[in-house]
Design an enzyme around this catalytic site. Structure first.
Site, mmCIF file in Angstrom:
data_model
loop_
_atom_site.group_PDB
_atom_site.id
_atom_site.type_symbol
_atom_site.label_atom_id
_atom_site.label_comp_id
_atom_site.label_asym_id
_atom_site.label_seq_id
_atom_site.Cartn_x
_atom_site.Cartn_y
_atom_site.Cartn_z
ATOM 1 C CD GLU A 427 -2.273 1.248 2.914
ATOM 2 O OE1 GLU A 427 -1.567 0.254 3.767
ATOM 3 O OE2 GLU A 427 -2.658 2.219 3.281
ATOM 4 C CG ASP A 501 0.652 1.266 6.247
ATOM 5 O OD1 ASP A 501 1.413 0.534 6.115
ATOM 6 O OD2 ASP A 501 0.331 2.411 5.878
ATOM 7 C CG ASP A 503 -3.455 2.308 8.707
ATOM 8 O OD1 ASP A 503 -3.847 1.678 7.918
ATOM 9 O OD2 ASP A 503 -2.718 3.416 8.566
ATOM 10 C CG ASP A 505 -6.547 4.740 4.899
ATOM 11 O OD1 ASP A 505 -7.816 4.781 5.232
ATOM 12 O OD2 ASP A 505 -6.112 5.826 4.959
#
Ligand code: 0RA
Length: 640
Positions: A427, A501, A503, A505
């Protein structure tokens, strides 16, 4: 009794014994199919008598004791002595293999072929058979047990006009070891079909078994025309009257019934040869398809519905929405294929073609409205097919799916051997940079995807495909478009590793990717090619040692292993981009030390559901999902 007779008797016994030894050779199986076959065999004899024009009614009953009776009002099996066998016609038909059609009158046995083994086979495979023949104002009765005549034929005066034959048999349970119980639905289906195929023959079906008593009558004067009306009962016909063609050439009888429907987009063409459904098609169907295409194109041109500069309508355009039955009766049918349900006689093709061509052309010339409606529907079908093809091509051309150039941002690996190649789907460009520097370029490729990928708003096939990031992915992997065969030999990497990641997103992008694989490339998941990388969340430093922790629990365990007042430092990785290339290699990419989670189909299915909530049309559940899980959404919590 002569020695001749004894020789005959021995031959009979040997013949029927052969049937009992190898029933499969004669009726296919001794399972339920073969059992029901016995009934069809007897009924076929009565149908033949009807087709010869001598019989109008056939009564079939399942009796209380489980035996079956088939009674017709035909001429009755001949009862006089047959010179060749020295026995009554009745006994000859019942005891000599294939004797049925061999004497007593012209014409051919239509129901030959698949069944047509003769009533003697039923006799051989029955515990007992009782036959009554009404002829010459007498009733003749003969009983058989396991194929052998018991006593003499009994003859009684029968003053009424009646003629006909009644055969009652009880299947031998030492042959039909699986079951000897007849199924009402199976028999009724075939009897109804026979009534449609032989219009005007009245077939009654009675079940007299206790607890399942029923009675039905199948009688369709319109024959296969009524069959078409029945099949189209829930559809909207394009023309009122079922088109019907009937004729005979070279001893081959042809009957065709046709009706197009407005609200149908497939064709439904059913073929029969000698009353046997030809599931695998054959020459009669080939002839019909050819003549339909030719006739309608030619009339279409005559009526200027197809212009001079326009190409012919394809057969499948013309057949769109068509329900058809073609039934042919052939003296020497050849049934081909594994299941012997494909008509092979090549002469039938041309006969169907020319016969149907003549009659159909005339029929349509007299009915211009019907004709125009059919051609207009075919033109619509043609246009729809053209439009669909065009749209498909546009999608392909627009997307890079068909292009062979690999996406520019792919940092490919050196090896060309897919089985040792890996691709990391990463990403963002910064993480992509770290991964590119940290990887082993011999076998590890990196494809960075933008966060923009998240901007898909609706769970719409086309939108997923139009997404440039997904297109890059498809090209990089060497995959095809949805619906096309998964071609493993084209796959460029056997490990596809999603590295995002920890998180929200990152969870989004992972969900999207998993959804993509689940919906469009499920084989990739099934075959175990898709993985999820597990980057660490924390780095703990204490003195000269350092440790990576992959979850909060991992961190707690590590910290509790330290002495009470030890000093240490915790670094939380907010994203992959924060990691040094070497760190990324050590913790996440080095096959020696990393952890990879192989994606199971349930994981992908779950992602698909999550995706629907996250990306779907409905805002409320999406907001709720993000409020509930948003803050703590990370790889570990998702439990994948
Ligand atoms: C042989 C010759 C004739 C009729 C039949 C068989 C016949 C067989 C069966 C079996 C069930 N029902 C049947 N009906 C007739 C012709 C007899 C004649 O010429 O009179």
């Amino acid at each position: 009794m002569t020695t001749n007779y004894d020789a005959q008797q021995i031959q009979v016994l040997e013949g029927l014994e052969a049937v009992r030894k190898r029933p499969g050779m004669y009726i296919g199986t001794t399972g339920p199919r073969g059992l029901h076959h016995l009934v069809y065999e007897v009924v076929d004899n009565s149908v033949d008598e009807a087709l010869a024009g001598y019989c109008k009614t056939i009564d079939v009953s399942i009796n209380a004791d489980g035996s079956v009776s088939v009674t017709d009002d035909g001429r009755g099996i001949p009862t006089g002595i047959v010179a060749k066998t020295g026995k009554s016609g009745l006994e000859t038909v019942l005891t000599i293999l294939h004797a049925g059609g061999k004497f007593g009158g012209g014409g051919y046995k239509v129901s030959g072929g698949l069944h047509g083994v003769g009533i003697s086979v039923v006799n051989a495979l029955s515990e007992w058979v009782e036959v009554t023949v009404w002829r010459d104002k007498k009733a003749h009765v003969q009983r058989f047990e396991r194929g052998i005549a018991i006593g003499e034929m009994q003859i009684q005066p029968y003053p009424q006009e009646r003629t006909g034959t009644s055969v009652t048999f009880l299947p031998d349970d030492t042959i039909f070891t699986e079951t000897t119980k007849f199924d009402y639905t199976t028999l009724s289906g075939r009897l109804r079909e026979l009534a449609y195929l032989n219009g005007g023959v009245r077939i009654t079906f009675i079940d007299r078994r206790p607890d399942s008593e029923r009675e039905e009558v199948y009688f369709y004067e319109g024959g296969i025309r009524e069959y078409i009306s029945y099949m189209n009962r829930d559809k909207q016909p394009l023309h009122e009257e079922v088109i019907f063609v009937q004729g005979e050439r070279n001893n081959i009888q042809v009957e065709v019934a046709l009706q197009w429907c407005v609200d149908a987009y497939n064709d439904n063409i059913i073929g029969f040869a000698n009353n046997i459904r030809t599931v695998d098609g054959g020459t009669h169907l080939e002839g019909l398809k050819a003549v339909l295409t030719r006739t309608l194109n030619s009339i279409g041109r005559k009526r200027n519905k197809i212009k001079e500069n326009e190409s012919n309508l394809a057969g499948e355009n013309i057949r769109e929405g068509l329900t058809a039955v073609i039934s042919v009766k052939v003296p020497d049918p050849e049934f081909e294929g594994q299941t012997k349900t494909k008509l092979g006689n090549s002469e039938v093709r041309g006969i169907v073609d020319s016969l149907v061509g003549e009659v159909l052309t005339e029929y349509l010339e007299f009915r211009p409205n019907v004709c125009d409606a059919i051609i207009e529907k075919a033109v619509q079908a043609f246009k729809a097919a053209e439009a669909a093809r065009h749209a498909r091509e546009m999608v392909r051309r627009k997307s890079v799916l068909e292009s062979s150039t690999l996406p520019g941002k792919l940092a490919d690996c050196a090896t060309r051997d897919p089985s040792e190649s890996e691709i990391y789907i990463v990403e963002g460009d910064s993480a992509g940079g770290s991964a590119k520097q940290g990887r082993d370029r011999r076998f590890q490729a990196i494809l960075p995807l933008r966060g923009k990928i998240l901007n898909i708003e609706k769970t719409d096939d086309a939108k997923i495909y139009k997404n440039t990031e997904i297109q890059a992915l498809i090209t990089a992997l060497g995959l095809g478009i949805k619906g096309e065969e998964f071609d493993m030999s084209q796959l460029r990497y056997h490990r596809i590793i999603i590295m995002t990641d920890a998180d929200v997103d990152g969870a989004h992008i992972r969900t999207l990717l998993l959804t993509f694989f689940y919906r469009y490339q499920r084989m990739m998941v099934d075959q175990g090619f898709v993985y999820i990388a597990c980057p660490p969340l924390y780095k703990v430093e204490r003195g000269r040692s350092h440790y990576y922790c992959y979850s909060d629990r991992d961190l707690q365990t590590r910290l509790s292993s330290f002495p009470e007042n030890a000093s240490y430092n915790i670094q939380r990785f907010k994203g992959l981009g924060e990691m040094m290339p070497q760190q990324l290699w050590d913790t996440t990419m080095n096959p020696e030390t990393r952890t990879l989670k192989r994606v199971e189909i349930e994981d992908a299915a779950e992602a698909d559901r999550t995706f629907t909530v996250l990306m779907g049309d409905r805002v409320a559940p999406r907001r709720e999902f993000i409020e509930t899980y948003g803050s703590k959404l990370n790889l570990n919590d998702l439990d994948i």
